[in-house]
Design an enzyme around this catalytic site. Structure first.
Site, PDB file in Angstrom:
ATOM      1  N   HIS A 142     -17.101  15.494  -0.499  1.00 37.39           N
ATOM      2  CA  HIS A 142     -16.896  15.532  -1.959  1.00 37.39           C
ATOM      3  C   HIS A 142     -17.882  16.470  -2.653  1.00 37.39           C
ATOM      4  O   HIS A 142     -17.676  16.853  -3.799  1.00 37.39           O
ATOM      5  CB  HIS A 142     -17.074  14.139  -2.570  1.00 37.39           C
ATOM      6  CG  HIS A 142     -16.012  13.161  -2.190  1.00 37.39           C
ATOM      7  ND1 HIS A 142     -14.673  13.438  -2.328  1.00 37.39           N
ATOM      8  CD2 HIS A 142     -16.089  11.908  -1.665  1.00 37.39           C
ATOM      9  CE1 HIS A 142     -13.970  12.378  -1.906  1.00 37.39           C
ATOM     10  NE2 HIS A 142     -14.804  11.450  -1.501  1.00 37.39           N
ATOM     11  N   ASP A 179     -10.062  11.948   5.854  1.00 40.63           N
ATOM     12  CA  ASP A 179     -10.647  10.887   5.016  1.00 40.63           C
ATOM     13  C   ASP A 179      -9.593  10.542   3.957  1.00 40.63           C
ATOM     14  O   ASP A 179      -8.854  11.411   3.500  1.00 40.63           O
ATOM     15  CB  ASP A 179     -11.929  11.416   4.359  1.00 40.63           C
ATOM     16  CG  ASP A 179     -12.668  10.348   3.570  1.00 40.63           C
ATOM     17  OD1 ASP A 179     -13.691   9.856   4.066  1.00 40.63           O
ATOM     18  OD2 ASP A 179     -12.225  10.019   2.432  1.00 40.63           O
ATOM     19  N   HIS A 181      -9.843   9.944   0.936  1.00 44.92           N
ATOM     20  CA  HIS A 181     -10.090  10.547  -0.374  1.00 44.92           C
ATOM     21  C   HIS A 181      -9.965  12.064  -0.278  1.00 44.92           C
ATOM     22  O   HIS A 181     -10.155  12.647   0.792  1.00 44.92           O
ATOM     23  CB  HIS A 181     -11.485  10.130  -0.874  1.00 44.92           C
ATOM     24  CG  HIS A 181     -11.649   8.639  -0.913  1.00 44.92           C
ATOM     25  ND1 HIS A 181     -12.420   7.944   0.002  1.00 44.92           N
ATOM     26  CD2 HIS A 181     -11.090   7.722  -1.727  1.00 44.92           C
ATOM     27  CE1 HIS A 181     -12.336   6.644  -0.261  1.00 44.92           C
ATOM     28  NE2 HIS A 181     -11.539   6.481  -1.298  1.00 44.92           N
ATOM     29  N   ASP A 267     -11.436   5.651   6.135  1.00 42.95           N
ATOM     30  CA  ASP A 267     -11.084   4.792   5.012  1.00 42.95           C
ATOM     31  C   ASP A 267      -9.582   4.760   4.721  1.00 42.95           C
ATOM     32  O   ASP A 267      -9.159   4.131   3.757  1.00 42.95           O
ATOM     33  CB  ASP A 267     -11.903   5.155   3.758  1.00 42.95           C
ATOM     34  CG  ASP A 267     -12.154   6.636   3.628  1.00 42.95           C
ATOM     35  OD1 ASP A 267     -11.474   7.419   4.315  1.00 42.95           O
ATOM     36  OD2 ASP A 267     -13.039   7.013   2.835  1.00 42.95           O
TER      37      ASP A 267
HETATM   38 ZN   LIG Z   1     -13.415   8.595   1.686  1.00 35.88          ZN
END
Ligand SMILES: [Zn+2]
Length: 367
Positions: A142, A179, A181, A267
């Site tokens: 991120h 991931d 996200h 996740d």
């Molecule tokens: Zn994540």
């Protein structure tokens, strides 16, 4: 040749803040019993522990690595940000972005986390190992050059890629981010470039809330080299494998990278408290098999993974063990204790059909 596994106990000592899930404690949010980050070290430490208990770690080339140097970090992050980070870290810790608190010494731990990724990638490119996994913590995907966010303090994979470029170890890099996200940091850093293909499979509108659109495909020289695959909440084993098969693998084949890099978050698993997907340890095993086969065909098997998110302390170790077992081609298994339940909880055929149609529409747009 063996599989390299890069880890360091110090990375588990990164901490700060007091959160309950992703809410800072305070006001009406009761502080948690244990305090600390939602990005809890136990998810990662327990993966390493499980590998020790089964004996898988004895088959891998286990090692630590030096911290990424200031020069390494400065290829991605502005000097003003690095100075502020170092000063804040020396002065006792703090917060420079969003959901990225750190303690005294957080700068050095983040540089070590990036260093694990850098050394893992370098070992693969130099042919010292068959493939490699970096248990990097804090995670990195991120983080933007001057804005840490989402538990990510430095852009580990971008730092590793830039270091490999600078050392002349490779020219074309493909990053597949599974991931759950969106890999907004990696996307942002390479958005205008064609020497790094970035692909992110993620849950639509999870984190960040306003990035990860199908339409965001790069800019300038980078146009067509960023691919977002936003999947609806509730996607499971079949949908993830199908998205890999119909979009990710053809995109890799068309790009012909020198190395395939995975931003490996767990996740998207069915037990994750920060997302809503239904993947299982078997899903991660089979996705690993898919990218290993692609790497064999395209780049002499060169594959590197860096650990990103994954917040189920109990289940992440089984997902990670399946990935490492597959990478190493080992017979040492850690059978998924929840296999029967997670198989029964998969979406029904109608939901999978709906996802399949979405994947077809996205493939038409992206390939
Ligand atoms: Zn994540």
């Amino acid at each position: 040749m063996t599989t390299g596994f890069f880890w360091d106990e110090k990375c588990f000592w990164h901490g700060g803040g007091d959160y309950v899930l992703t809410f800072p404690a305070g006001g009406l949010v009761q502080p948690s019993a244990t305090g600390g980050l939602p990005e809890n070290p136990e998810t990662k430490r327990r993966l390493k522990n499980l590998m020790d208990v089964t004996g898988l770690s004895s088959e891998l080339a286990m090692q630590t690595a030096p911290e990424a140097s200031y020069e390494d970090l400065a290829r991605v992050h502005p000097k003003s940000f690095l100075t502020k980070f170092k000063q804040t870290s020396d002065a006792g810790g703090g917060e420079l972005g969003r959901r990225t608190p750190f303690l005294q010494g957080g700068y050095e731990i983040a540089a070590l986390s990036a260093g694990l990724s850098k050394s893992a990638l370098s070992a693969v490119l130099k042919g010292e190992v068959k493939n490699a996994y970096a248990l990097s913590r804090p995670p990195g995907h991120h983080c933007l050059p001057d804005w840490p966010n989402g538990f990510c303090l430095l852009a580990n994979l971008a730092i590793a890629i830039e270091a490999a470029q600078a050392a002349g170890q490779a020219k074309r890099f493909a990053v597949v981010d599974w991931d759950v996200h969106h890999g907004n940091g990696t996307e942002g850093i390479f958005y205008t470039r064609d020497d790094v293909l970035t692909i992110s499979l993620h849950e639509d509108r999870n984190y960040p809330l306003d990035t990860g659109d199908l339409a965001d495909q790069g800019k300038g020289a980078g146009l067509g080299y960023n691919k977002n695959i936003p999947l609806p909440a509730g996607a499971g084993h079949d949908t993830y494998l199908e998205a890999m098969e119909r979009i990710v693998l053809p995109a890799l084949a068309a790009y012909k990278p020198d190395v395939i890099i995975i931003a490996c978050g767990y996740d998207a698993s069915i037990f994750d408290p920060l997302a809503h997907q239904l993947c299982t340890a078997e899903t991660y095993r089979l996705m690993t098999r898919q990218v290993m086969q692609a790497a064999e065909k395209l780049c002499d098997g060169k594959l590197m993974m860096a650990h990103e998110g994954g917040y189920s302390e109990v289940y992440v170790p089984f997902c990670g063990h399946a990935v490492l077992q597959e990478m190493a081609g080992s017979k040492i298994d850690a059978p998924d204790p929840m296999a029967e339940i997670v198989a029964a909880r998969q979406p029904n055929a109608r939901v999978n059909q709906f996802h399949s149609e979405l994947i077809g529409e996205m493939a038409a747009e992206l390939l």
